[in-house]
Design an enzyme around this catalytic site. Sequence first.
Site, PDB file in Angstrom:
ATOM      1  N   HIS A 115       0.817  -1.217   0.000  1.00 26.02           N
ATOM      2  CA  HIS A 115       0.000   0.000   0.000  1.00 26.02           C
ATOM      3  C   HIS A 115       0.853   1.271   0.000  1.00 26.02           C
ATOM      4  O   HIS A 115       0.339   2.362  -0.252  1.00 26.02           O
ATOM      5  CB  HIS A 115      -0.995   0.003   1.176  1.00 26.02           C
ATOM      6  CG  HIS A 115      -0.405   0.287   2.517  1.00 26.02           C
ATOM      7  ND1 HIS A 115      -0.147  -0.696   3.437  1.00 26.02           N
ATOM      8  CD2 HIS A 115      -0.052   1.447   3.111  1.00 26.02           C
ATOM      9  CE1 HIS A 115       0.339  -0.159   4.546  1.00 26.02           C
ATOM     10  NE2 HIS A 115       0.403   1.152   4.359  1.00 26.02           N
ATOM     11  N   ASP A 147      -0.148  -7.752   1.375  1.00 23.25           N
ATOM     12  CA  ASP A 147       0.327  -6.368   1.445  1.00 23.25           C
ATOM     13  C   ASP A 147       1.854  -6.294   1.465  1.00 23.25           C
ATOM     14  O   ASP A 147       2.435  -5.493   2.187  1.00 23.25           O
ATOM     15  CB  ASP A 147      -0.257  -5.652   2.664  1.00 23.25           C
ATOM     16  CG  ASP A 147      -0.159  -4.127   2.557  1.00 23.25           C
ATOM     17  OD1 ASP A 147       0.068  -3.629   1.435  1.00 23.25           O
ATOM     18  OD2 ASP A 147      -0.291  -3.437   3.588  1.00 23.25           O
ATOM     19  N   SER A 224       4.987   2.178   8.049  1.00 22.98           N
ATOM     20  CA  SER A 224       4.581   1.111   7.129  1.00 22.98           C
ATOM     21  C   SER A 224       5.754   0.641   6.285  1.00 22.98           C
ATOM     22  O   SER A 224       6.402   1.435   5.614  1.00 22.98           O
ATOM     23  CB  SER A 224       3.488   1.610   6.190  1.00 22.98           C
ATOM     24  OG  SER A 224       2.339   1.957   6.884  1.00 22.98           O
TER      25      SER A 224
END
Length: 477
Positions: A115, A147, A224
Amino acid sequence: MEELHQGESMHTAITGIILLISLISTPIYGRNPSRTQTDTKSFSQPFIDVAKNCTPAVVFIRAEGAPPRNDPNDMFNDEFFHRFFGGPPRRQGPQVSQGSGFIISKDGYIMTNLHVVRGAKKITVTLQDGTSREVSASYIGGDSHTDIAVIKIDEEQGSNFPFIEMSNSDDLEVGEWVVAIGNPFGLEASVSAGIISAKGRQGLQITDYEDFIQTDAAINPGNSGGPLIDLDKKVVGMNTAIVSQSGGYMGIGFAIPSNILQNIKHQLVENGVVTRGFLGVSLQPIDNDLAEAFGTKTTQGALVVDVVEDSPAEKAGLQQGDIITKLNGNTIKSPGQLRNDVVLLPPGTVVKLTVNRNGKMMTIPVTLGTYGANTLVSSTTASRHLGISVDNLTNQNIQKYRLHQDDQGVIVVSIEPDSPASRSGIQPGSLVMAVNHQKVTNVTEFNDALQNVKSGQRILLLIRQGQMMKFYSLRAE
């Protein structure tokens, strides 16, 4: 005699309290400061070593030009916010995503969250090796189900980039110290420490296939894709999501285990696509009533309600009504756990299932098939080159899109905005019958046909939309 002992105990207790009070009240200058500093330094040294050795391999990623999506990509409009606690309005127009990543090889391969880089037209990596130089990077591949993505620095082969090795995440223990390194809120090379709070977290609805490590090391938006590192200076996980009511750290973060990272990384680098294990059973959880009816004393396990025709499960002899209790000796607590464990294994893997059949325990070896090859089972896949997602012609899809049982191909289920497929006018519900003159009858064959596609290459699709059949020429991105 009893009174004497009580008196001695009382005297000892009072003496201990007086000694404790004297220690507490002793001025700091009355202690041995060098010993205190030495002890503190000794405790801190493993964390200092991790920070010094691993930070140079952690990078700051900026991905530009991604079209608007259902999931936000920039630092403050992060997917974390919208998954767990809402967030600010999404901006229109091209998006800018910022996040973290870590170098896994001296020639510049980097792992991050999908993402962070999904749909990007331009990826820039800021090195934290003391140079702070910015370099461009190319997208190698990504897996939407976990992901996970791999990118590579655009410099000549042989560049000697600092990198971090991965450890065996199965060896992790709850309570073990770990360190998170990343770029929360754009603050580069931030280091935080904590412990492993739990392992094997599932059912969080963060990704399709979940086996998360939970940690209380401080993780915030912008972390992230950054690494979670043990005190041996090896990666045990990739920081992926947080749970928060405020948008900041609240002590619950989730990381993808390194064993899953290594499996996905190898497939993306070697093949450009990810293949998964396939068992071929429909499962349901066991409640107290079912446990009583099947004569078992536990609600753990996965109850087989159907066996897919011509599947590995059918070939191995699994039957309706079997209760799968273990996989390779590991206890199965729920159908979701079994499903995740199977799809995270590569096709061709031989697994040993412990099965309760009518009260009799037996071990059944099963050679896993390829997820997506059996047309009776849904297995959506996406092509990053074309901006198209397809699925098998399951009975449900045949009914939904009003197709015929004898139709062959894969069904288009979604189209990315501003993608080659979108610009060519391809619509959801279209039937892809061939790729570059190669017939495709399932998702696996579709992926195989696109396996060696490079950016800029022309892809020829034979598609039927309604009753009209047509060739489409798309330039891969």
